[in-house]
Design an enzyme around this catalytic site. Structure first.
Site, mmCIF file in Angstrom:
data_model
loop_
_atom_site.group_PDB
_atom_site.id
_atom_site.type_symbol
_atom_site.label_atom_id
_atom_site.label_comp_id
_atom_site.label_asym_id
_atom_site.label_seq_id
_atom_site.Cartn_x
_atom_site.Cartn_y
_atom_site.Cartn_z
ATOM 1 N N ARG A 89 0.829 -1.213 0.000
ATOM 2 C CA ARG A 89 0.000 0.000 0.000
ATOM 3 C C ARG A 89 0.861 1.258 0.000
ATOM 4 N NH1 ARG A 89 -2.014 0.857 6.138
ATOM 5 N NH2 ARG A 89 -0.421 -0.374 7.179
ATOM 6 N N SER B 3 -4.587 4.684 5.894
ATOM 7 C CA SER B 3 -4.479 3.281 5.498
ATOM 8 C C SER B 3 -4.098 3.132 4.037
ATOM 9 C CB SER B 3 -5.801 2.559 5.766
ATOM 10 O OG SER B 3 -6.071 2.493 7.146
ATOM 11 N N GLU C 266 -18.984 4.666 0.275
ATOM 12 C CA GLU C 266 -18.227 4.096 -0.844
ATOM 13 C C GLU C 266 -19.001 4.102 -2.157
ATOM 14 O OE1 GLU C 266 -16.623 2.418 3.000
ATOM 15 O OE2 GLU C 266 -18.623 2.691 2.121
ATOM 16 N N PHE D 233 -14.493 -3.158 0.808
ATOM 17 C CA PHE D 233 -15.362 -2.010 0.575
ATOM 18 C C PHE D 233 -15.283 -1.543 -0.881
ATOM 19 C CE2 PHE D 233 -14.083 -0.849 5.174
ATOM 20 C CZ PHE D 233 -14.953 -1.809 5.683
ATOM 21 N N HIS E 129 -5.508 -3.694 1.763
ATOM 22 C CA HIS E 129 -5.929 -4.645 2.796
ATOM 23 C C HIS E 129 -6.668 -5.843 2.214
ATOM 24 C CE1 HIS E 129 -4.805 -1.142 5.078
ATOM 25 N NE2 HIS E 129 -5.097 -1.698 6.246
ATOM 26 N N ASP F 108 -7.794 -8.011 11.811
ATOM 27 C CA ASP F 108 -9.132 -7.439 11.647
ATOM 28 C C ASP F 108 -10.188 -8.514 11.356
ATOM 29 O OD1 ASP F 108 -7.894 -5.072 12.042
ATOM 30 O OD2 ASP F 108 -8.473 -4.161 10.160
ATOM 31 N N ARG G 197 -1.800 -4.986 3.134
ATOM 32 C CA ARG G 197 -1.470 -4.295 4.378
ATOM 33 C C ARG G 197 -0.081 -4.620 4.944
ATOM 34 N NH1 ARG G 197 -4.902 -5.110 10.016
ATOM 35 N NH2 ARG G 197 -4.197 -3.218 11.068
#
Length: 315
Positions: free
Chosen positions: A12, A39, A60, A85, A111, A119, A169
């Site tokens: 990322r 993020s 989104e 998302f 991610h 998570d 991530r």
């Protein structure tokens, strides 16, 4: 091993570095984010071009619609949020407003996969590649390290049409040379071999190189190919390799249903039937744990690639 690394970085951050460079080099690039600036590593872009950044918030679907609208004006929108998302939450908007009307929108997704880690399953999307590759006209890219992610981010800005760019991530080895060209739709031969072909994407590319190195100590020669562009698939490099080895192992951080392995299996069934083993998540959701623990449990690490190679050689 031909490819080694001296540092580890998250992919990322490669996206963030590429986007920051585009702030300087391409005035048509605009960035949109769904409340995840840190993020997605978008801070540098905002510092350089605040007037070309749009914070949409936790909305989104609106983000995709706004991006589609901006593309009509000649802008090149890069949307940024987590992979789950970016896809399943907004699939209808992508299908109708971006893919169906062939909008020049770059859907950038962080991610992705099990290596999201702690998570847990609700965030560890493992079906996004399948969802996105089924959309007509959608280019699907899954990068393997920091350098390749940065190069891909720059490349898709010059590419006309909708793109799904998937990255992750965790910090992972940086092993692709900084100056290696990124060609959309062209796989990369990382290591030549004669006994079996290993085709990998994303975080599994490094794991496959590690596996090939271990297998070489046992006298097993592996050809390793990095397929960063899952759609359009570089059929030529795969067919040429399996013509030589006659066996293929595919490796990915995704459900085996709908992923890279299934794309390759379908292509080989049509053009050159070949024995194949899959290293992928076996039709299940993930759970909360460290990336290394999850890769081991769900059998998508270098040890799993070694097992798959040995299975196919025993057949």
């Amino acid at each position: 091993m031909k490819y080694t690394y001296t540092e580890k970085k998250d992919t990322r951050s490669g996206f963030g570095a590429g986007l920051a460079e585009l702030a300087d080099t391409n005035p048509n690039v605009v960035a949109l984010c769904a409340d995840l600036i840190g993020s997605l590593k978008m801070e540098k872009f905002i510092e350089k071009a605040p007037e070309r950044f749009f914070q949409i918030g936790i909305a989104e679907a609106n983000m995709i619609g706004i991006a589609a609208g901006l593309s009509i004006t000649g802008k090149i929108p890069f949307t940024g949020t987590f992979a789950n998302f970016s896809t399943s939450r907004v699939y209808d908007q992508i299908r109708q407003s971006v893919a169906y009307s062939d909008k020049n929108v770059k859907i950038c997704a962080s991610h992705a996969g099990l290596t999201l880690g702690e998570d847990g399953a609700t965030h560890q999307v493992l079906e996004d590649i399948g969802m996105m590759k089924m959309l007509p006209g959608m280019t699907v890219i899954n990068t393997c390290d920091y350098n390749q992610t940065k190069a891909a981010t720059l490349a898709i800005a010059d590419f006309e049409g909708p793109v799904y760019l998937r990255f992750g991530r965790p910090v992972v080895p940086v092993f692709i040379p900084e100056d290696m060209p990124f060609e959309i739709g062209k796989g990369i031969m990382l290591q030549e071999g004669t006994d079996v072909t290993i085709v990998a994407t994303g975080h599994l590319v490094w794991e496959s190189l590690v596996a090939a190195d271990e297998l070489e100590k046992e006298g097993i020669s592996c050809e390793v190919i990095n397929i960063h562009t899952i759609k359009p698939l570089d059929e030529e490099i795969i067919l040429k390799s399996v013509e030589k080895t006659g066996k293929i192992v595919t490796a990915e951080e995704h459900n085996y249903i709908g992923g890279l392995g299934e794309s390759i299996a379908g292509m080989l069934a049509r053009k050159r039937p070949t024995r194949q083993e899959f290293v992928a998540v076996n039709d299940t959701f993930g759970e909360s744990a460290t990336p290394a623990e999850l890769m081991k449990k769900y059998k998508i690490d270098s040890a799993a690639v070694i097992e798959a190679v040995k299975r196919i050689l025993e057949k």
